[in-house]
Design a protein around this motif. Structure first.
Motif: not given
Ligand code: 9D3
Length: 250
Positions: A93-94, A122, A138-140, A142, A144, A146-147
């Protein structure tokens, strides 16, 4: 079907899978879901799972070692090709993943075993996406924290597609998105609530009229809320024009 979730916050999943369709599918033995603490696959006294990014920058990156060991322990392999051959999927999940769709959910529902890896901090060492995960999702669009919330979404969307999970009353094939159209609006009693009337045609019981109204209302709603979906519908010029005209009315 089995889901294993690898996370630094296993308690996050406390009761989310104890409700509704997911609960029933688990009770019926159709699916198993378990969350695992990533720190279990560390070997140092402080159970360190992250480290500073090569090349510099803010924040911390999840190390590859514990994640590879977790997937080896849970799925019995650590390369994407042999995992896929065994009917297993390893989903990272990322925010950099491809977007979750109903189509991807259906694909995952065909697997015997899905391991979900939740990122935090990060990011996650890129060798996980390159050589371990079969899918980066990714789920969209925006951000989050974390995953973990994304893992809940994936499990929910996939479980309802497991044969038998929905019970007899509904068929997953017949649901919104499979046709690319949003659901029509629903109403129930009372026929007038705080001055808001239920559309008259729905009160009459003329089945063909009701079906026509629902189709047009679904088209109107899709055009208003999801112009991207509307543009891809195979519609007659007449139906397209009707929806567009009706929108300018209200
Ligand atoms: C794209 C933002 N990144 C810039 C440095 C930092 C960052 C933000 C949020 C890195 C990891 C996260 C945590 N998000 C997820 O792990 C994630 C996620 C999400 O933020 N939005 C949509 N789907 C997913 S699935 C996992």
């Amino acid at each position: 079907m089995r889901f294993d979730i690898v996370t630094i916050f296993p308690d996050f999943f406390g009761a989310v899978f104890d409700f509704g369709i997911v609960r029933r599918a688990r009770a019926a033995g159709l699916v198993e879901v378990e969350a695992h603490d990533l720190r279990r696959w560390t070997h140092d006294r402080h159970k360190v799972v992250d480290d500073r990014p090569f090349g510099g920058g803010d924040g911390m990156v999840l190390k590859p070692g514990p994640i590879f060991e977790a997937v080896e322990a849970l799925a019995g392999a650590s390369d994407a090709a042999s995992l896929r051959n065994a009917g297993k999927r390893v989903v990272l999940l990322s925010p950099q993943g491809r977007a979750l769709t109903q189509g991807l959910a259906a694909e995952l529902a065909g697997a015997e075993h899905v391991v979900l890896i939740c990122g935090r901090y990060e990011g996650v060492d890129e060798r996980v996406a390159e050589s371990l995960a079969t899918d980066e999702v990714s789920i969209g669009d925006y951000v989050l924290s974390g995953g973990e919330p994304a893992a809940v979404v994936v499990v929910d969307a996939v479980v309802r597609l497991v044969p038998g999970a929905l019970g007899s009353e509904t068929s997953a094939v017949n649901e919104s998105f499979s046709e690319g159209l949003l659901d029509f609006p629903n109403y129930t009693r009372p026929p007038e609530f705080r001055g808001m009337r239920v559309p008259e045609v729905l009160l009459g019981g003329h089945h063909a009229e009701v079906a026509r109204w629902r189709r047009r209302a679904a088209l109107r709603k899709t055009l208003r809320n999801r112009p991207d979906l509307f543009a891809r519908l195979a519609l007659s010029d007449e139906e397209r024009a009707a929806a567009e005209n009706e929108l300018t009315e209200d």
